[in-house]
Design a protein around this motif. Sequence first.
Motif, PDB file in Angstrom:
ATOM      1  N   UNK A  50       0.855  -1.189   0.000  1.00 59.92           N
ATOM      2  CA  UNK A  50       0.000   0.000   0.000  1.00 59.92           C
ATOM      3  C   UNK A  50       0.894   1.243   0.000  1.00 59.92           C
ATOM      4  N   UNK A  51       0.724   2.085  -1.003  1.00 63.77           N
ATOM      5  CA  UNK A  51       1.574   3.263  -1.138  1.00 63.77           C
ATOM      6  C   UNK A  51       1.439   4.189   0.066  1.00 63.77           C
ATOM      7  N   UNK A  52       0.235   4.263   0.654  1.00 61.98           N
ATOM      8  CA  UNK A  52       0.004   5.198   1.754  1.00 61.98           C
ATOM      9  C   UNK A  52       0.432   4.632   3.101  1.00 61.98           C
ATOM     10  N   UNK A  53       0.965   3.406   3.107  1.00 60.37           N
ATOM     11  CA  UNK A  53       1.646   2.911   4.290  1.00 60.37           C
ATOM     12  C   UNK A  53       3.113   3.352   4.289  1.00 60.37           C
ATOM     13  N   UNK A  54       3.612   3.705   3.112  1.00 60.50           N
ATOM     14  CA  UNK A  54       4.992   4.161   2.965  1.00 60.50           C
ATOM     15  C   UNK A  54       5.077   5.685   2.980  1.00 60.50           C
TER      16      UNK A  54
END
Length: 230
Positions: free
Chosen positions: A70-74
């Motif tokens: 998930x991009x929004x975990x990074x």
Amino acid sequence: MDPDLDEVLRAALPDDPRELAILWRNRFLQLFDHLPLPIAVCDAAGRILLVNRALGIELGVLPGQLNGRKILELLRPQGNRPLRPVVEAVRLQRRSQYPIEVLWTAADGTECQGELTIEPVSDLPDEGPKLLLWLRVLERSTAAPTARPPERVSPIEARILAAAARGATTAQIAREVGLTAGGVNYHLTSLTRRWRVPNRTALVVRAYITGVLAPGVWPPSPGSADSPSG
């Protein structure tokens, strides 16, 4: 178009439409990977489908290891419900650009702040929408007490790594640095063992992370850490 140029282009391109599609796909992926701006392509749920080398370097991870995450975990969104307009745009199949403020931890431990722009893009009619994202760094914290000290490499190793980062083959690197192909492989194998990484791609990523290669520069060039090994 000049008739002679048109004839040259026709001769250079394959006649089979499938081969032509593969050719242009490969050229696009090569260009995508070499863009200096950190870019990702995600599905509608934010799972990473494709990232370029610049984003992998920013996060300190090999691009292939980001697939499915998930991009929004990074890249952590800031603010109150910043993704609501994006969700609505995906639902209504709108195309527009939605910038959101994000925080993340860079490869060297530095805390960073930036702007992540999200744009829903159309794909094939029978497939779901995709998200094109690009990252702009706005601020990096000045203190990085946990940063790894720069690696020490020889000048020839730094030149080999810079050439490898450009995508040069072993034969091309050998001609550039004045070694045999065996000599280039010797240095690459030595670096791989010394840095305990599995392959050439990981070597390039580590060279950027540790300052052996100058960040944000194209074509790649040695950074401040290219001093002789002890």
